[in-house]
Design an enzyme around this catalytic site. Structure first.
Site, PDB file in Angstrom:
ATOM      1  N   ASN A   1      27.897   2.441  77.874  1.00 42.84           N
ATOM      2  CA  ASN A   1      27.993   3.461  78.478  1.00 42.84           C
ATOM      3  C   ASN A   1      29.427   3.750  78.854  1.00 42.84           C
ATOM      4  O   ASN A   1      29.992   3.191  79.714  1.00 42.84           O
ATOM      5  CB  ASN A   1      27.120   3.659  79.762  1.00 42.84           C
ATOM      6  CG  ASN A   1      27.455   4.777  80.734  1.00 42.84           C
ATOM      7  OD1 ASN A   1      28.138   5.777  80.179  1.00 42.84           O
ATOM      8  ND2 ASN A   1      26.789   4.771  81.951  1.00 42.84           N
TER       9      ASN A   1
ATOM     10  N   LYS B   1      31.001   6.275  80.417  1.00 39.62           N
ATOM     11  CA  LYS B   1      31.347   7.033  81.533  1.00 39.62           C
ATOM     12  C   LYS B   1      32.378   8.021  81.361  1.00 39.62           C
ATOM     13  O   LYS B   1      32.385   8.421  79.878  1.00 39.62           O
ATOM     14  CB  LYS B   1      31.501   6.120  82.655  1.00 39.62           C
ATOM     15  CG  LYS B   1      30.643   4.861  82.830  1.00 39.62           C
ATOM     16  CD  LYS B   1      30.688   4.400  84.172  1.00 39.62           C
ATOM     17  CE  LYS B   1      29.786   3.221  84.305  1.00 39.62           C
ATOM     18  NZ  LYS B   1      29.335   2.611  85.646  1.00 39.62           N
TER      19      LYS B   1
ATOM     20  N   HIS C   1      20.810   8.077  85.193  1.00 39.54           N
ATOM     21  CA  HIS C   1      22.005   6.833  85.642  1.00 39.54           C
ATOM     22  C   HIS C   1      22.034   6.990  86.892  1.00 39.54           C
ATOM     23  O   HIS C   1      22.292   7.984  87.767  1.00 39.54           O
ATOM     24  CB  HIS C   1      23.280   6.897  84.645  1.00 39.54           C
ATOM     25  CG  HIS C   1      24.001   5.870  84.844  1.00 39.54           C
ATOM     26  ND1 HIS C   1      25.001   5.695  86.053  1.00 39.54           N
ATOM     27  CD2 HIS C   1      24.388   4.774  84.206  1.00 39.54           C
ATOM     28  CE1 HIS C   1      25.474   4.507  85.959  1.00 39.54           C
ATOM     29  NE2 HIS C   1      25.057   3.951  84.865  1.00 39.54           N
TER      30      HIS C   1
ATOM     31  N   GLU D   1      24.729   6.874  88.848  1.00 37.17           N
ATOM     32  CA  GLU D   1      25.760   7.812  89.105  1.00 37.17           C
ATOM     33  C   GLU D   1      25.366   9.185  89.158  1.00 37.17           C
ATOM     34  O   GLU D   1      25.869   9.790  90.091  1.00 37.17           O
ATOM     35  CB  GLU D   1      26.970   7.334  88.302  1.00 37.17           C
ATOM     36  CG  GLU D   1      27.648   6.110  88.737  1.00 37.17           C
ATOM     37  CD  GLU D   1      28.475   5.455  87.403  1.00 37.17           C
ATOM     38  OE1 GLU D   1      28.743   5.948  86.434  1.00 37.17           O
ATOM     39  OE2 GLU D   1      28.628   4.240  87.616  1.00 37.17           O
TER      40      GLU D   1
ATOM     41  N   GLU E   1      18.868  -1.305  86.265  1.00 36.66           N
ATOM     42  CA  GLU E   1      20.319  -1.142  86.838  1.00 36.66           C
ATOM     43  C   GLU E   1      20.567  -1.325  88.120  1.00 36.66           C
ATOM     44  O   GLU E   1      20.334  -0.086  88.978  1.00 36.66           O
ATOM     45  CB  GLU E   1      21.232  -0.093  86.348  1.00 36.66           C
ATOM     46  CG  GLU E   1      21.246  -0.055  84.687  1.00 36.66           C
ATOM     47  CD  GLU E   1      22.509   0.618  84.258  1.00 36.66           C
ATOM     48  OE1 GLU E   1      23.195   0.106  83.405  1.00 36.66           O
ATOM     49  OE2 GLU E   1      22.750   1.606  84.726  1.00 36.66           O
TER      50      GLU E   1
ATOM     51  N   GLY F   1      29.524  -2.011  88.054  1.00 38.99           N
ATOM     52  CA  GLY F   1      30.745  -1.915  88.286  1.00 38.99           C
ATOM     53  C   GLY F   1      31.458  -2.633  89.384  1.00 38.99           C
ATOM     54  O   GLY F   1      32.416  -2.514  89.911  1.00 38.99           O
TER      55      GLY F   1
ATOM     56  N   SER G   1      27.186  -5.242  85.450  1.00 43.52           N
ATOM     57  CA  SER G   1      28.197  -6.300  85.367  1.00 43.52           C
ATOM     58  C   SER G   1      27.823  -6.994  84.130  1.00 43.52           C
ATOM     59  O   SER G   1      28.068  -8.261  84.284  1.00 43.52           O
ATOM     60  CB  SER G   1      28.477  -6.987  86.658  1.00 43.52           C
ATOM     61  OG  SER G   1      29.016  -5.794  87.660  1.00 43.52           O
TER      62      SER G   1
HETATM   63  C1  PEP Z   1      26.599   1.178  83.742  1.00 44.60           C
HETATM   64  O1  PEP Z   1      27.448   2.035  83.857  1.00 44.60           O
HETATM   65  O2  PEP Z   1      25.508   1.477  83.359  1.00 44.60           O
HETATM   66  C2  PEP Z   1      26.852  -0.325  83.904  1.00 44.60           C
HETATM   67  C3  PEP Z   1      26.219  -1.189  83.759  1.00 44.60           C
HETATM   68  O3  PEP Z   1      28.110  -0.452  84.481  1.00 44.60           O
HETATM   69  P1  PEP Z   1      29.132  -1.990  84.618  1.00 44.60           P
HETATM   70  O4  PEP Z   1      28.517  -2.654  83.281  1.00 44.60           O
HETATM   71  O5  PEP Z   1      30.203  -1.630  84.422  1.00 44.60           O
HETATM   72  O6  PEP Z   1      28.499  -2.628  85.722  1.00 44.60           O
END
Ligand code: PEP
Length: 246
Positions: free
Chosen positions: A4, A6, A90, A92, A162, A168, A208
């Site tokens: 992803n 973003k 997601h 976000e 997630e 992040g 992460s």
């Molecule tokens: C994500 O945006 O779905 C995500 C898991 O981000 P990150 O790997 O940066 O934690």
């Protein structure tokens, strides 16, 4: 293995990335490799991905086909570009843009109706985990998000667990925490659809994920893959995740 991006990468940067990634990983048989550029980069990414092991996802979609919905993009607009996948719900989108479980369910249904493969994201916040509300939150997101899905559509669906506190932040859920939550999510899929659907559905871990923790996550019984944010922005690190030690 889905990356992803973003709100990163211009169309030209995305095209270069997909070409390099495709060259770097060659033919991949153990995994499906997906990248999710911003809307503006979808067309260039699809072109670069043609004939390679990489396929392309959008990061969001609206549920109607067309209409007075300023700023939205419809399922046929995505499929007409050659986009195969779409990330829906997601954290976000839920936390920063007010997406609800009801809206998420409509998007999942619309995606399926137009031949897009949804990657439906669920996950608890840090406050919910600390208050002992993780299972309640996951159960509600799964049952509401899948409200309009039929059991025979399970093979078209991917869920991504997630935990919001791991996105992040550099704080990966331990493989045991990820496994426990994903096993719970699989159980809720059995309740929402049926037990066979729960076996067939793919469930990813996200939060992460990096080249050095993907191996210990992938050995967990219920983890079928990863949704990767930050580490998917660099060809070498995303390629290393795709080629995790097996
Ligand atoms: C994500 O945006 O779905 C995500 C898991 O981000 P990150 O790997 O940066 O934690």
């Amino acid at each position: 293995m889905a990356g992803n991006w973003k709100m990163y990468k211009t169309p030209a940067e995305g095209k270069t990335f997909v070409r390099s990634l495709a060259q770097r990983i060659g033919t991949v048989e153990h995994a499906v490799v997906v990248v999710a550029p911003p809307f503006t980069g979808l067309s260039a990414a699809v072109d670069a991905a043609l004939g390679t092991s990489v396929s392309v996802a959008a990061q969001n979609v609206f549920w109607d086909e067309q209409g007075a919905f300023t700023g939205e993009i419809s399922p046929p607009m995505l499929t007409s570009l050659g986009v195969r996948w779409v990330i829906i719900g997601h954290s976000e989108r839920r936390l920063l843009f007010g997406e609800t479980d009801q809206g998420v369910a409509r998007k999942v249904r619309a995606a399926l109706d137009h031949g897009l493969l949804p990657i439906l994201c669920v996950g608890e916040t840090e406050e919910e985990r600390e208050a002992g509300l993780t299972e309640e939150r996951l159960a509600s997101q799964v049952s509401k998000g899948l409200a309009d899905v039929r059991p025979d559509e399970a093979q078209l669906l991917t869920l991504a667990y997630e935990p919001v506190w791991a996105i992040g932040t550099g704080k990966t859920a331990t493989p045991e925490i990820a496994q426990e939550a994903i096993s719970f999510v699989r159980g809720r899929v059995a309740a929402a659809l049926d037990p066979e659907a729960a076996q067939v559905i793919r469930i990813l871990y996200g939060g992460s994920v990096k080249p050095d923790n993907i191996g210990e996550l992938m050995v967990q019984a219920d983890i079928d893959g990863a949704l990767v944010g930050g580490a998917s922005l660099d060809v070498e690190s995303f390629a290393a995740i795709v080629e995790y030690p097996r």
